[in-house]
Design a protein around this motif. Structure first.
Motif, PDB file in Angstrom:
ATOM      1  N   ARG A  60       0.835  -1.212   0.000  1.00 27.18           N
ATOM      2  CA  ARG A  60       0.000   0.000   0.000  1.00 27.18           C
ATOM      3  C   ARG A  60       0.868   1.260   0.000  1.00 27.18           C
ATOM      4  O   ARG A  60       0.584   2.224  -0.714  1.00 27.18           O
ATOM      5  CB  ARG A  60      -0.928   0.006   1.219  1.00 27.18           C
ATOM      6  CG  ARG A  60      -2.047  -0.974   1.120  1.00 27.18           C
ATOM      7  CD  ARG A  60      -2.984  -0.829   2.319  1.00 27.18           C
ATOM      8  NE  ARG A  60      -3.980  -1.862   2.324  1.00 27.18           N
ATOM      9  CZ  ARG A  60      -4.281  -2.620   3.363  1.00 27.18           C
ATOM     10  NH1 ARG A  60      -3.651  -2.468   4.513  1.00 27.18           N
ATOM     11  NH2 ARG A  60      -5.219  -3.537   3.273  1.00 27.18           N
ATOM     12  N   GLN A  61       1.913   1.257   0.823  1.00 28.31           N
ATOM     13  CA  GLN A  61       2.807   2.418   0.885  1.00 28.31           C
ATOM     14  C   GLN A  61       3.532   2.623  -0.442  1.00 28.31           C
ATOM     15  O   GLN A  61       3.649   3.758  -0.931  1.00 28.31           O
ATOM     16  CB  GLN A  61       3.816   2.250   2.016  1.00 28.31           C
ATOM     17  CG  GLN A  61       3.192   2.312   3.392  1.00 28.31           C
ATOM     18  CD  GLN A  61       4.148   1.905   4.499  1.00 28.31           C
ATOM     19  OE1 GLN A  61       5.296   1.565   4.259  1.00 28.31           O
ATOM     20  NE2 GLN A  61       3.647   1.937   5.727  1.00 28.31           N
ATOM     21  N   LEU A  62       4.013   1.549  -1.038  1.00 29.25           N
ATOM     22  CA  LEU A  62       4.692   1.647  -2.331  1.00 29.25           C
ATOM     23  C   LEU A  62       3.748   2.187  -3.405  1.00 29.25           C
ATOM     24  O   LEU A  62       4.133   3.055  -4.191  1.00 29.25           O
ATOM     25  CB  LEU A  62       5.224   0.272  -2.755  1.00 29.25           C
ATOM     26  CG  LEU A  62       6.462  -0.226  -2.009  1.00 29.25           C
ATOM     27  CD1 LEU A  62       6.604  -1.733  -2.152  1.00 29.25           C
ATOM     28  CD2 LEU A  62       7.710   0.489  -2.521  1.00 29.25           C
ATOM     29  N   ALA A  63       2.514   1.690  -3.411  1.00 31.77           N
ATOM     30  CA  ALA A  63       1.538   2.162  -4.399  1.00 31.77           C
ATOM     31  C   ALA A  63       1.282   3.655  -4.231  1.00 31.77           C
ATOM     32  O   ALA A  63       1.269   4.406  -5.210  1.00 31.77           O
ATOM     33  CB  ALA A  63       0.235   1.364  -4.274  1.00 31.77           C
ATOM     34  N   GLU A  64       1.118   4.096  -2.992  1.00 28.01           N
ATOM     35  CA  GLU A  64       0.889   5.524  -2.746  1.00 28.01           C
ATOM     36  C   GLU A  64       2.138   6.332  -3.095  1.00 28.01           C
ATOM     37  O   GLU A  64       2.051   7.388  -3.712  1.00 28.01           O
ATOM     38  CB  GLU A  64       0.497   5.755  -1.294  1.00 28.01           C
ATOM     39  CG  GLU A  64       0.128   7.195  -1.011  1.00 28.01           C
ATOM     40  CD  GLU A  64      -0.376   7.424   0.406  1.00 28.01           C
ATOM     41  OE1 GLU A  64      -0.196   8.557   0.898  1.00 28.01           O
ATOM     42  OE2 GLU A  64      -0.931   6.499   1.019  1.00 28.01           O
ATOM     43  N   PHE A  65       3.297   5.837  -2.710  1.00 25.22           N
ATOM     44  CA  PHE A  65       4.557   6.539  -2.969  1.00 25.22           C
ATOM     45  C   PHE A  65       4.763   6.748  -4.472  1.00 25.22           C
ATOM     46  O   PHE A  65       5.182   7.812  -4.908  1.00 25.22           O
ATOM     47  CB  PHE A  65       5.720   5.731  -2.380  1.00 25.22           C
ATOM     48  CG  PHE A  65       7.061   6.387  -2.504  1.00 25.22           C
ATOM     49  CD1 PHE A  65       7.482   7.313  -1.564  1.00 25.22           C
ATOM     50  CD2 PHE A  65       7.917   6.077  -3.548  1.00 25.22           C
ATOM     51  CE1 PHE A  65       8.722   7.931  -1.665  1.00 25.22           C
ATOM     52  CE2 PHE A  65       9.160   6.676  -3.665  1.00 25.22           C
ATOM     53  CZ  PHE A  65       9.562   7.611  -2.712  1.00 25.22           C
ATOM     54  N   PHE A  66       4.475   5.710  -5.261  1.00 26.98           N
ATOM     55  CA  PHE A  66       4.691   5.780  -6.708  1.00 26.98           C
ATOM     56  C   PHE A  66       3.460   6.268  -7.474  1.00 26.98           C
ATOM     57  O   PHE A  66       3.498   6.370  -8.697  1.00 26.98           O
ATOM     58  CB  PHE A  66       5.115   4.416  -7.248  1.00 26.98           C
ATOM     59  CG  PHE A  66       6.506   4.012  -6.873  1.00 26.98           C
ATOM     60  CD1 PHE A  66       7.602   4.789  -7.218  1.00 26.98           C
ATOM     61  CD2 PHE A  66       6.733   2.838  -6.165  1.00 26.98           C
ATOM     62  CE1 PHE A  66       8.887   4.405  -6.885  1.00 26.98           C
ATOM     63  CE2 PHE A  66       8.019   2.452  -5.827  1.00 26.98           C
ATOM     64  CZ  PHE A  66       9.098   3.237  -6.192  1.00 26.98           C
ATOM     65  N   HIS A  67       2.358   6.542  -6.765  1.00 32.75           N
ATOM     66  CA  HIS A  67       1.127   7.020  -7.390  1.00 32.75           C
ATOM     67  C   HIS A  67       0.589   6.033  -8.430  1.00 32.75           C
ATOM     68  O   HIS A  67       0.244   6.406  -9.555  1.00 32.75           O
ATOM     69  CB  HIS A  67       1.319   8.405  -8.016  1.00 32.75           C
ATOM     70  CG  HIS A  67       1.795   9.427  -7.057  1.00 32.75           C
ATOM     71  ND1 HIS A  67       0.964  10.030  -6.137  1.00 32.75           N
ATOM     72  CD2 HIS A  67       3.026   9.939  -6.832  1.00 32.75           C
ATOM     73  CE1 HIS A  67       1.670  10.867  -5.406  1.00 32.75           C
ATOM     74  NE2 HIS A  67       2.917  10.827  -5.803  1.00 32.75           N
ATOM     75  N   TYR A  72      -1.848  -2.501 -10.057  1.00 36.40           N
ATOM     76  CA  TYR A  72      -0.719  -2.343 -10.975  1.00 36.40           C
ATOM     77  C   TYR A  72       0.565  -2.852 -10.321  1.00 36.40           C
ATOM     78  O   TYR A  72       1.348  -3.575 -10.931  1.00 36.40           O
ATOM     79  CB  TYR A  72      -0.550  -0.881 -11.398  1.00 36.40           C
ATOM     80  CG  TYR A  72       0.683  -0.681 -12.250  1.00 36.40           C
ATOM     81  CD1 TYR A  72       0.699  -1.114 -13.575  1.00 36.40           C
ATOM     82  CD2 TYR A  72       1.832  -0.111 -11.731  1.00 36.40           C
ATOM     83  CE1 TYR A  72       1.834  -0.976 -14.362  1.00 36.40           C
ATOM     84  CE2 TYR A  72       2.972   0.031 -12.507  1.00 36.40           C
ATOM     85  CZ  TYR A  72       2.961  -0.397 -13.819  1.00 36.40           C
ATOM     86  OH  TYR A  72       4.106  -0.274 -14.590  1.00 36.40           O
ATOM     87  N   LEU A  73       0.765  -2.490  -9.061  1.00 37.44           N
ATOM     88  CA  LEU A  73       1.998  -2.851  -8.359  1.00 37.44           C
ATOM     89  C   LEU A  73       2.170  -4.362  -8.241  1.00 37.44           C
ATOM     90  O   LEU A  73       3.282  -4.871  -8.316  1.00 37.44           O
ATOM     91  CB  LEU A  73       2.022  -2.201  -6.974  1.00 37.44           C
ATOM     92  CG  LEU A  73       3.352  -2.240  -6.247  1.00 37.44           C
ATOM     93  CD1 LEU A  73       4.416  -1.423  -6.980  1.00 37.44           C
ATOM     94  CD2 LEU A  73       3.204  -1.724  -4.843  1.00 37.44           C
TER      95      LEU A  73
END
Length: 128
Positions: A60-67, A72-73
């Protein structure tokens, strides 16, 4: 089981990280700074090399960080939606530029200030 044509989560993380011009350490630091997590370079390396999968909270953090979306992630979508293209901050642009001329690793705040000053001077000379 995933089809061989689908990208893996690790490949997607690596691709997004490189598009932002970040090292594994810089990604870990960015996640920690933004989300108060405890990610380190070794964890990012393990994710990217498919040695381990990130936990759900890290996904979740990676998805938010990379928008990008979580779908997709994790490889469920072929491409991010048009509105999910990664944003690049001024500091990231300067870091990418510094890496292009041979600098390695993150820039210190003092280095960032010097680069910004040099840009202002160059632009001011150009306007004359």
């Amino acid at each position: 089981m995933r089809e061989s044509t689908m990208k893996t989560t690790g490949n997607i993380i690596r691709e997004l990280r490189l598009k932002k011009g970040l090292s594994q350490e810089e990604l870990a630091e960015g996640l920690n700074r933004r989300f108060g997590s405890s990610v380190n370079k070794g964890m990012v390396s393990k994710w990217e090399n498919e040695i381990s999968e990130p936990r759900l909270d890290a996904v979740r953090q990676l998805a938010e960080f990379f928008h990008v979306s979580v779908d997709y992630l994790i490889g469920s979508l072929e491409q991010p939606s048009p509105g999910e293209q990664p944003d690049i901050s001024e500091d990231q642009i300067l870091t990418i530029a510094a890496h292009q001329v041979g600098h390695e690793g993150p820039l210190t705040p003092e280095q960032m200030d010097k680069i910004k000053l040099a840009m202002r001077i160059a632009l001011a000379k150009e306007e004359k």
